[in-house]
Design an enzyme around this catalytic site. Structure first.
Site: not given
Ligand code: GAL
Length: 471
Positions: A166, A367
């Site tokens: 990200e 994710e």
């Molecule tokens: C994403 C990030 C993660 C984690 C997730 C949930 O944006 O890549 O590191 O923090 O959010 O909060």
């Protein structure tokens, strides 16, 4: 009806070094280690990154737990601030080399494919204080030294590499919207940082290939939070706002990583606004020649936008927000704890976008997940969190992902954020995302109902499509 996934589909989960290891034995402080030292109040309940989920000490047990819920692949990241002793020279810290070697071997011993990312918001803070961090091309080259060490040390066993997680969040959090240290509001610097992050990714990819790691099944890519943009209406002003938001938030990284070129329309706007980055022909050539093999997509919520209330020609410091405003859809379905809209169909839209506009590049959901507060309220007497809401959330997202795969999108896996409840930046442990809970006072880790459910899904390689209607 049942929806079946390919037998080689990645069923896994993702975490990162700074969010799981703890600060034990680290020579350098990263941006968050330092921020917590100077402003602990900025973090929920004053909980910082010192211990997180204690993975540095408990990785053997943690990996055994991950294995027990059926994960066949897990992503984490190598902390630059741990691995490298002399940041200018790129020399190694032996304790860190041993640690990461053991972690990787332990994953493999447990039949879990280790997926390694290199930078997850965790720049060594000295490089910010001395050089301005990602504002500086000198730092880009130091990052490449770090990347090269990782490839040389672990490339024999790790086949799937990612340069950044990200990167747009670094731009937004540190330079636009003040949610990561140093909390600057500076559009021009933000644009340079975005360019430098893109450049650093291409340079690391070049290094990877010059070491020959692309042979033998090795692949390298980038992980982007492709939050699809949906306009509030079909009026041209809202469509234009959505187009800019898509260009700045997604295509600035996606087009560059996948096609080797920044989107021409975005470059034109930034040039007209006098905020375009400084680049050289030889850098642009590196970017052109070193595109990704594979893409990771983080998806949590849609991005709905409308035309801005103020005119884009307004006078004052340049910020990208002059071109669009956030739009809150009336009646939207929410995860109220995290403040994010729930919209599973976006995964189908992402799948089709990649198929149609990005040469159907191999990709995976790197994710997706649901952060919920006070999960102890959902605990049964035997201490298992009954997180049916998470099971429904995952299942529904998988249905839409599967529809995209059925229609030909080249998606090879799904990773949930996260295997074991971990530390989430300023939110610390406020919202929990894991398939396994973590009592941060005792570090006792317990599989949640969703963990047992996920194991079953990975064994059957299928999900139940119980949707009554599709959007
Ligand atoms: C994403 C990030 C993660 C984690 C997730 C949930 O944006 O890549 O590191 O923090 O959010 O909060």
């Amino acid at each position: 009806m049942k929806r079946y996934f390919d037998k080689d589909f990645w069923w896994g989960a993702a975490t990162s070094g700074p969010q799981s290891e703890g600060r034990f034995n680290k020579k350098h402080a990263n941006m968050f280690d330092y921020w917590y030292e100077v402003e602990p109040d900025a973090f929920f309940d004053n909980v910082g990154p010192d211990v997180t989920s204690n993975f540095y000490n408990s990785y053997k047990d943690d990996i055994a737990l991950m294995k027990s819920i059926g994960l066949n692949s897990v992503r984490t990241s190598i902390q630059w601030s741990r691995l490298i002793d002399d940041l200018e020279l790129g020399t190694l810290n032996q304790d860190a080399v041993d640690f990461y070697n053991d972690v990787i071997d332990e994953f493999i011993k447990n039949d879990i494919k280790p997926i390694i990312n290199l930078h997850h918001f965790d720049l060594p803070v000295e490089l910010y204080h001395k050089y301005g961090g990602w504002e500086s091309k000198k730092v880009v080259d130091m990052y490449v030294l770090f990347a090269k060490q990782c490839f040389k040390l672990f490339g024999d066993r790790v086949k799937d590499w990612f340069t950044h997680n990200e990167p747009i969040v670094v731009v937004e959090g540190e330079y636009l919207h003040e949610f990561h240290y140093p909390k600057l509001v500076d559009g021009k610097k933000a644009v340079q940082v975005a360019y430098n992050l893109n450049l650093s990714s291409a340079k690391a990819i070049k290094e990877f290939r010059s070491l020959g790691l692309d042979k033998d099944g090795g692949r390298i890519g980038i992980i982007l939070n492709l939050t699809p943009t949906y306009p509030s209406s079909n009026e041209s002003k809202d469509l234009e706002a959505a187009e800019f938001a898509e260009l700045f938030n997604n295509r600035l990284f996606l087009d560059t990583a996948a096609h080797g070129e920044f989107p021409a329309k975005l470059v034109e706007i930034l040039r007209k606004d006098n905020v375009l980055w400084e680049s050289t022909d030889s850098e642009l050539k590196i970017i052109k020649e070193n595109t990704i093999d594979v893409l990771g997509v983080n998806y949590y919520h849609p991005n709905r936008v409308k035309a801005p209330d103020v005119s884009p020609n307004s006078v004052g410091a340049w910020l990208p927000d002059r071109y669009y405003d956030e739009y809150l859809l009336p009646g939207r379905r929410m995860n109220i704890d995290r403040g994010w809209e729930i919209y599973p169909k976006a995964l189908y839209d992402i799948a089709m976008n990649i198929k149609e506009n990005y040469n159907n590049i191999p990709w995976f959901v790197s994710e997706n997940g649901m952060g919920i507060s006070n999960e102890e309220n959902f605990m049964s007497e035997d201490g298992v969190v009954q997180d049916d809401y998470r099971i429904d959330f995952i299942n529904e997202h998988l249905i839409y992902l599967h529809k995209g795969i059925e229609e030909g999108s080249n998606c090879f896996g799904y990773h949930l954020w996260t295997p074991i409840d971990c530390w989430s930046w300023v939110n610390a442990y406020k919202n929990r995302y894991g398939l396994i809970s973590n009592n941060i006072h005792t570090q006792i880790k317990t599989i949640k109902k969703s963990g047992y459910w996920f194991k079953e899904v990975t064994e059957l390689k299928c999900i139940e499509d119980n949707l009554k209607y599709y959007e």
